[in-house]
Design a protein around this motif. Structure first.
Motif, PDB file in Angstrom:
ATOM      1  N   GLY A 134      11.106  14.589   3.681  1.00  0.00           N
ATOM      2  CA  GLY A 134      11.924  13.420   3.923  1.00  0.00           C
ATOM      3  C   GLY A 134      11.160  12.335   4.649  1.00  0.00           C
ATOM      4  O   GLY A 134      11.380  11.131   4.413  1.00  0.00           O
ATOM      5  N   TYR A 135      10.287  12.725   5.564  1.00  0.00           N
ATOM      6  CA  TYR A 135       9.466  11.754   6.288  1.00  0.00           C
ATOM      7  C   TYR A 135       8.621  10.949   5.307  1.00  0.00           C
ATOM      8  O   TYR A 135       8.535   9.720   5.381  1.00  0.00           O
ATOM      9  CB  TYR A 135       8.568  12.496   7.277  1.00  0.00           C
ATOM     10  CG  TYR A 135       8.280  11.737   8.546  1.00  0.00           C
ATOM     11  CD1 TYR A 135       8.863  12.110   9.750  1.00  0.00           C
ATOM     12  CD2 TYR A 135       7.414  10.649   8.560  1.00  0.00           C
ATOM     13  CE1 TYR A 135       8.594  11.421  10.935  1.00  0.00           C
ATOM     14  CE2 TYR A 135       7.148   9.955   9.722  1.00  0.00           C
ATOM     15  CZ  TYR A 135       7.743  10.345  10.905  1.00  0.00           C
ATOM     16  OH  TYR A 135       7.483   9.654  12.063  1.00  0.00           O
ATOM     17  N   MET A 136       8.016  11.657   4.353  1.00  0.00           N
ATOM     18  CA  MET A 136       7.171  10.990   3.362  1.00  0.00           C
ATOM     19  C   MET A 136       7.996  10.100   2.431  1.00  0.00           C
ATOM     20  O   MET A 136       7.542   9.044   2.003  1.00  0.00           O
ATOM     21  CB  MET A 136       6.401  12.031   2.566  1.00  0.00           C
ATOM     22  CG  MET A 136       5.403  12.816   3.408  1.00  0.00           C
ATOM     23  SD  MET A 136       4.716  14.243   2.530  1.00  0.00           S
ATOM     24  CE  MET A 136       3.626  13.428   1.377  1.00  0.00           C
ATOM     25  N   ALA A 137       9.217  10.526   2.115  1.00  0.00           N
ATOM     26  CA  ALA A 137      10.070   9.717   1.250  1.00  0.00           C
ATOM     27  C   ALA A 137      10.391   8.384   1.912  1.00  0.00           C
ATOM     28  O   ALA A 137      10.243   7.313   1.295  1.00  0.00           O
ATOM     29  CB  ALA A 137      11.351  10.482   0.915  1.00  0.00           C
ATOM     30  N   ASN A 138      10.829   8.415   3.159  1.00  0.00           N
ATOM     31  CA  ASN A 138      11.187   7.177   3.845  1.00  0.00           C
ATOM     32  C   ASN A 138       9.980   6.258   4.024  1.00  0.00           C
ATOM     33  O   ASN A 138      10.061   5.041   3.808  1.00  0.00           O
ATOM     34  CB  ASN A 138      11.821   7.493   5.197  1.00  0.00           C
ATOM     35  CG  ASN A 138      13.267   7.928   5.069  1.00  0.00           C
ATOM     36  OD1 ASN A 138      13.937   7.608   4.091  1.00  0.00           O
ATOM     37  ND2 ASN A 138      13.754   8.671   6.040  1.00  0.00           N
ATOM     38  N   GLN A 139       8.857   6.834   4.420  1.00  0.00           N
ATOM     39  CA  GLN A 139       7.658   6.016   4.552  1.00  0.00           C
ATOM     40  C   GLN A 139       7.232   5.434   3.211  1.00  0.00           C
ATOM     41  O   GLN A 139       6.880   4.258   3.098  1.00  0.00           O
ATOM     42  CB  GLN A 139       6.520   6.843   5.138  1.00  0.00           C
ATOM     43  CG  GLN A 139       6.673   7.158   6.618  1.00  0.00           C
ATOM     44  CD  GLN A 139       5.371   7.641   7.243  1.00  0.00           C
ATOM     45  OE1 GLN A 139       4.479   8.102   6.544  1.00  0.00           O
ATOM     46  NE2 GLN A 139       5.263   7.528   8.539  1.00  0.00           N
ATOM     47  N   GLY A 140       7.274   6.284   2.192  1.00  0.00           N
ATOM     48  CA  GLY A 140       6.787   5.880   0.878  1.00  0.00           C
ATOM     49  C   GLY A 140       7.615   4.794   0.234  1.00  0.00           C
ATOM     50  O   GLY A 140       7.076   3.876  -0.405  1.00  0.00           O
ATOM     51  N   VAL A 141       8.926   4.862   0.392  1.00  0.00           N
ATOM     52  CA  VAL A 141       9.801   3.848  -0.211  1.00  0.00           C
ATOM     53  C   VAL A 141       9.606   2.499   0.463  1.00  0.00           C
ATOM     54  O   VAL A 141       9.396   1.475  -0.200  1.00  0.00           O
ATOM     55  CB  VAL A 141      11.283   4.280  -0.100  1.00  0.00           C
ATOM     56  CG1 VAL A 141      12.205   3.135  -0.502  1.00  0.00           C
ATOM     57  CG2 VAL A 141      11.547   5.495  -0.977  1.00  0.00           C
ATOM     58  N   ILE A 142       9.677   2.481   1.785  1.00  0.00           N
ATOM     59  CA  ILE A 142       9.616   1.201   2.506  1.00  0.00           C
ATOM     60  C   ILE A 142       8.263   0.519   2.310  1.00  0.00           C
ATOM     61  O   ILE A 142       8.193  -0.682   2.026  1.00  0.00           O
ATOM     62  CB  ILE A 142       9.916   1.418   4.005  1.00  0.00           C
ATOM     63  CG1 ILE A 142      11.347   1.945   4.183  1.00  0.00           C
ATOM     64  CG2 ILE A 142       9.733   0.123   4.785  1.00  0.00           C
ATOM     65  CD1 ILE A 142      11.666   2.407   5.597  1.00  0.00           C
ATOM     66  N   ALA A 143       7.193   1.290   2.433  1.00  0.00           N
ATOM     67  CA  ALA A 143       5.863   0.709   2.289  1.00  0.00           C
ATOM     68  C   ALA A 143       5.587   0.243   0.864  1.00  0.00           C
ATOM     69  O   ALA A 143       4.798  -0.687   0.653  1.00  0.00           O
ATOM     70  CB  ALA A 143       4.800   1.717   2.733  1.00  0.00           C
ATOM     71  N   ALA A 144       6.234   0.860  -0.127  1.00  0.00           N
ATOM     72  CA  ALA A 144       6.039   0.445  -1.516  1.00  0.00           C
ATOM     73  C   ALA A 144       6.782  -0.849  -1.838  1.00  0.00           C
ATOM     74  O   ALA A 144       6.356  -1.617  -2.709  1.00  0.00           O
ATOM     75  CB  ALA A 144       6.498   1.549  -2.462  1.00  0.00           C
ATOM     76  N   LEU A 145       7.886  -1.107  -1.146  1.00  0.00           N
ATOM     77  CA  LEU A 145       8.733  -2.244  -1.490  1.00  0.00           C
ATOM     78  C   LEU A 145       8.491  -3.478  -0.638  1.00  0.00           C
ATOM     79  O   LEU A 145       8.804  -4.595  -1.068  1.00  0.00           O
ATOM     80  CB  LEU A 145      10.211  -1.841  -1.377  1.00  0.00           C
ATOM     81  CG  LEU A 145      10.698  -0.749  -2.335  1.00  0.00           C
ATOM     82  CD1 LEU A 145      12.174  -0.476  -2.105  1.00  0.00           C
ATOM     83  CD2 LEU A 145      10.441  -1.140  -3.790  1.00  0.00           C
ATOM     84  N   LEU A 146       7.981  -3.302   0.576  1.00  0.00           N
ATOM     85  CA  LEU A 146       7.850  -4.422   1.505  1.00  0.00           C
ATOM     86  C   LEU A 146       6.404  -4.675   1.900  1.00  0.00           C
ATOM     87  O   LEU A 146       5.572  -3.756   1.893  1.00  0.00           O
ATOM     88  CB  LEU A 146       8.669  -4.160   2.772  1.00  0.00           C
ATOM     89  CG  LEU A 146      10.179  -3.972   2.610  1.00  0.00           C
ATOM     90  CD1 LEU A 146      10.815  -3.733   3.972  1.00  0.00           C
ATOM     91  CD2 LEU A 146      10.823  -5.146   1.900  1.00  0.00           C
ATOM     92  N   GLY A 147       6.126  -5.923   2.289  1.00  0.00           N
ATOM     93  CA  GLY A 147       4.809  -6.307   2.782  1.00  0.00           C
ATOM     94  C   GLY A 147       4.907  -7.271   3.940  1.00  0.00           C
ATOM     95  O   GLY A 147       5.986  -7.471   4.525  1.00  0.00           O
ATOM     96  N   ARG A 148       3.819  -7.913   4.266  1.00  0.00           N
ATOM     97  CA  ARG A 148       3.737  -8.766   5.459  1.00  0.00           C
ATOM     98  C   ARG A 148       4.757  -9.902   5.464  1.00  0.00           C
ATOM     99  O   ARG A 148       5.201 -10.330   6.530  1.00  0.00           O
ATOM    100  CB  ARG A 148       2.326  -9.355   5.567  1.00  0.00           C
ATOM    101  CG  ARG A 148       1.242  -8.354   5.912  1.00  0.00           C
ATOM    102  CD  ARG A 148      -0.095  -9.058   6.038  1.00  0.00           C
ATOM    103  NE  ARG A 148      -1.191  -8.134   6.265  1.00  0.00           N
ATOM    104  CZ  ARG A 148      -1.555  -7.682   7.464  1.00  0.00           C
ATOM    105  NH1 ARG A 148      -0.893  -8.089   8.531  1.00  0.00           N
ATOM    106  NH2 ARG A 148      -2.575  -6.857   7.594  1.00  0.00           N
ATOM    107  N   ASP A 149       5.097 -10.440   4.317  1.00  0.00           N
ATOM    108  CA  ASP A 149       5.979 -11.609   4.269  1.00  0.00           C
ATOM    109  C   ASP A 149       7.458 -11.231   4.236  1.00  0.00           C
ATOM    110  O   ASP A 149       8.316 -12.114   4.166  1.00  0.00           O
ATOM    111  CB  ASP A 149       5.657 -12.455   3.035  1.00  0.00           C
ATOM    112  CG  ASP A 149       4.241 -13.019   3.078  1.00  0.00           C
ATOM    113  OD1 ASP A 149       3.755 -13.286   4.203  1.00  0.00           O
ATOM    114  OD2 ASP A 149       3.629 -13.172   2.012  1.00  0.00           O
ATOM    115  N   ASP A 150       7.759  -9.928   4.277  1.00  0.00           N
ATOM    116  CA  ASP A 150       9.131  -9.447   4.153  1.00  0.00           C
ATOM    117  C   ASP A 150       9.675  -9.012   5.513  1.00  0.00           C
ATOM    118  O   ASP A 150       8.950  -8.983   6.514  1.00  0.00           O
ATOM    119  CB  ASP A 150       9.190  -8.287   3.154  1.00  0.00           C
ATOM    120  CG  ASP A 150       8.616  -8.678   1.801  1.00  0.00           C
ATOM    121  OD1 ASP A 150       8.903  -9.798   1.338  1.00  0.00           O
ATOM    122  OD2 ASP A 150       7.863  -7.865   1.208  1.00  0.00           O
ATOM    123  N   THR A 151      10.961  -8.647   5.531  1.00  0.00           N
ATOM    124  CA  THR A 151      11.612  -8.241   6.780  1.00  0.00           C
ATOM    125  C   THR A 151      12.424  -6.979   6.549  1.00  0.00           C
ATOM    126  O   THR A 151      13.128  -6.855   5.535  1.00  0.00           O
ATOM    127  CB  THR A 151      12.554  -9.347   7.305  1.00  0.00           C
ATOM    128  OG1 THR A 151      11.824 -10.573   7.405  1.00  0.00           O
ATOM    129  CG2 THR A 151      13.112  -8.970   8.675  1.00  0.00           C
TER     130      THR A 151
END
Length: 387
Positions: free
Chosen positions: A105-122
Motif C-alpha cells: 500500500g505504501y508503494m501504491a500511494n507513492q506511485g500514484v501521486i508521483a506519477a500524476l503530479l509534478g512541480r507545477d501542481d498542488t
C-alpha cells in the motif's frame, strides 16, 4: 559522522522507543507473542481471513502452480495469470474499468501521486493522512498543502487560492489511528467544482464498510466519477498482502507507464494473488463477518462508555482510547499485557503530541466473551487510575 546512540536514548527516556515482537503463531485472537499466549486486540485482520482454511488452501495451490515467488517485475516476466485474474476481479468489485496490483500500500500511494503530479501542481492532504500519502506528496515535488482534520471549509479556502497546474486531494477513507471516516461526499463535490482529482486510500474501509465490503466510497453511495482514484490494501480485511489501485482505463495505463514503484519492483508472489482471490470471494459472500463486527463495536463502545473511558468518535473496528501522554499509553499497554491482553500503545510521531492512545482493533474472529475479558481488564485499570 554523528553518533546514533544519543537519539536512541532520547527515545527511551521519552517513552517513544519502539521494539519488535516475535509472533510464533498465525493471526488469531489468541496468539503466541515472544513465547507468551496473549489475547490480541491490535491486528488489522478485521474479517478474520488471514488464517482462513480456504485462503490457506488457495495459497498452497498457487505455490504448487506458480512457485514461491514471481521472479520479476510485472512489466518483465512477473505478471502471472493469477495477478491478471485478481486485477479483473478487483475492478469488478470496485465498479471500475481497471485495477492495478502493487506490492504494498505504501508503494501504491507513492506511485500514484508521483506519477500524476509534478512541480507545477498542488496536492491537498488531511493532517491525519497516513504517512504513505504524505510521503507520496513529498516525492512528487508538487506543492503540498495540508488542512485541519475533516475541515472541508478550510480545504475549500486553500483550493480557491491555487493559481495553476493540476490539483489532487488525497485522503484516507477511514483514518487508521482515529477510526473515523473522511467526509467523502463533501470532498467529491468540492473536487468536482475545482476540477481536481479525488484520491481515496480505503485501506481500512474495504471489507468492513459498504455493500459486500466495498468500502467507504460505496458506504457513501459515490461512484467512479466522484472518486476517480481508489486505493486499497490487501493485508487488512482481505487477510493477505499487497495493494491495488482502481480507476479508469487511462489512469491505469498511465500508472503502468509512469509509476516508478510499480515499474521498478518485483511483483508480489502469484500464490498470494490466488489466496487473495479466495479472500475476495469470502469477503463478499459472508455478510455475517461484518454483522459480527457491528455487534462487537456496539458492545465495546457501550462498555467503554460506561467505564468512563475517553473514546474517539469511531464506528469502525478501530477503537482508540485516549491516554494523553506516551508514558501513560505505554503503562496501560504493559498493564494489559500482564493480564494476558495485547493492545498496542500508539505514540508520537504516529499521532500528534498529547494524543497517545491505546489502539483497540476488533476482528470478526473475536467473541463477545473475549471482548468482555478486555472490558474487565480496562475496568481494573480505570479503578487503579481513580484510586
Amino acid at each position: 559522522m554523528r553518533p546514533l546512540e544519543p537519539e536512541l536514548e532520547r527515545r527511551r527516556a521519552e517513552h517513544l522507543y519502539r521494539r519488535r515482537r516475535v509472533l510464533g503463531s498465525p493471526q488469531n485472537p489468541r496468539l503466541q507473542m515472544d513465547g507468551q499466549e496473549l489475547l490480541s486486540f491490535c491486528s488489522n485482520d478485521y474479517l478474520g481471513l488471514a488464517n482462513h482454511p480456504e485462503v490457506i488452501a488457495a495459497l498452497q495451490r498457487g505455490a504448487d502452480r506458480y512457485g514461491a515467488g514471481s521472479g520479476s517485475a510485472h512489466l518483465v516476466s512477473g505478471h502471472s495469470q493469477a495477478h491478471h485474474a485478481l486485477e479483473e476481479e478487483l475492478a469488478a468489485f470496485t465498479g471500475r474499468p481497471r485495477a492495478l496490483l502493487y506490492s504494498t500500500g505504501y508503494m501504491a500511494n507513492q506511485g500514484v501521486i508521483a506519477a500524476l503530479l509534478g512541480r507545477d501542481d498542488t496536492i491537498y492532504q488531511d493532517r491525519l493522512n497516513h504517512a504513505s500519502l504524505i510521503d507520496g506528496g513529498l516525492l512528487s515535488r508538487a506543492g503540498l498543502k495540508r488542512y485541519p482534520h475533516n475541515d472541508t471549509a478550510a480545504l475549500a479556502a486553500r483550493m480557491a487560492c491555487q493559481s495553476g497546474g493540476d490539483a489532487l486531494v488525497a485522503v484516507d477513507g477511514v483514518f487508521s489511528m482515529d477510526g473515523d471516516l473522511a467526509p467523502l461526499p463533501e470532498l467529491a463535490t468540492l473536487c468536482e467544482r475545482q476540477q481536481a482529482w479525488l484520491m481515496v486510500d480505503d485501506a481500512h474501509g474495504f471489507g468492513v464498510l459498504g455493500r459486500g465490503g466495498r468500502g467507504s466510497v460505496d458506504h457513501f453511495g459515490l461512484d467512479r466519477q466522484s472518486v476517480p482514484i481508489l486505493v486499497g490494501t490487501l493485508g487488512k480485511a482481505f487477510g493477505t498482502f499487497g495493494a491495488f489501485v482502481a480507476g479508469s482505463e487511462a489512469l491505469i495505463e498511465t500508472l503502468i507507464q509512469q509509476s516508478r514503484s510499480y515499474i521498478y519492483t518485483t511483483a508480489l508472489p502469484p500464490a498470494v494473488a490466488e489466496a487473495t482471490r479466495t479472500s475476495l470471494r469470502l469477503l463478499q459472500q459472508e455478510e455475517w463477518r461484518r454483522e459480527q463486527l457491528r455487534q462487537l463495536i456496539a458492545h465495546f463502545r457501550a462498555g467503554a462508555t460506561q467505564l468512563g473511558l475517553n473514546l474517539m468518535a469511531s464506528q469502525t473496528p478501530i477503537q482508540p482510547i485516549l491516554a494523553g501522554s506516551a508514558e501513560q499509553a505505554l503503562a496501560w499497554s504493559q498493564a494489559l499485557e500482564r493480564q494476558g491482553l495485547l493492545v498496542t500503545a500508539i505514540r508520537p510521531p504516529t499521532v500528534p503530541e498529547g494524543s497517545a492512545r491505546l489502539r483497540v482493533t476488533l476482528s470478526a474472529s473475536h467473541t463477545l466473551e473475549q471482548l468482555d475479558q478486555l472490558l474487565e481488564a480496562l475496568a481494573r485499570l480505570k479503578r487503579e487510575a481513580d484510586a
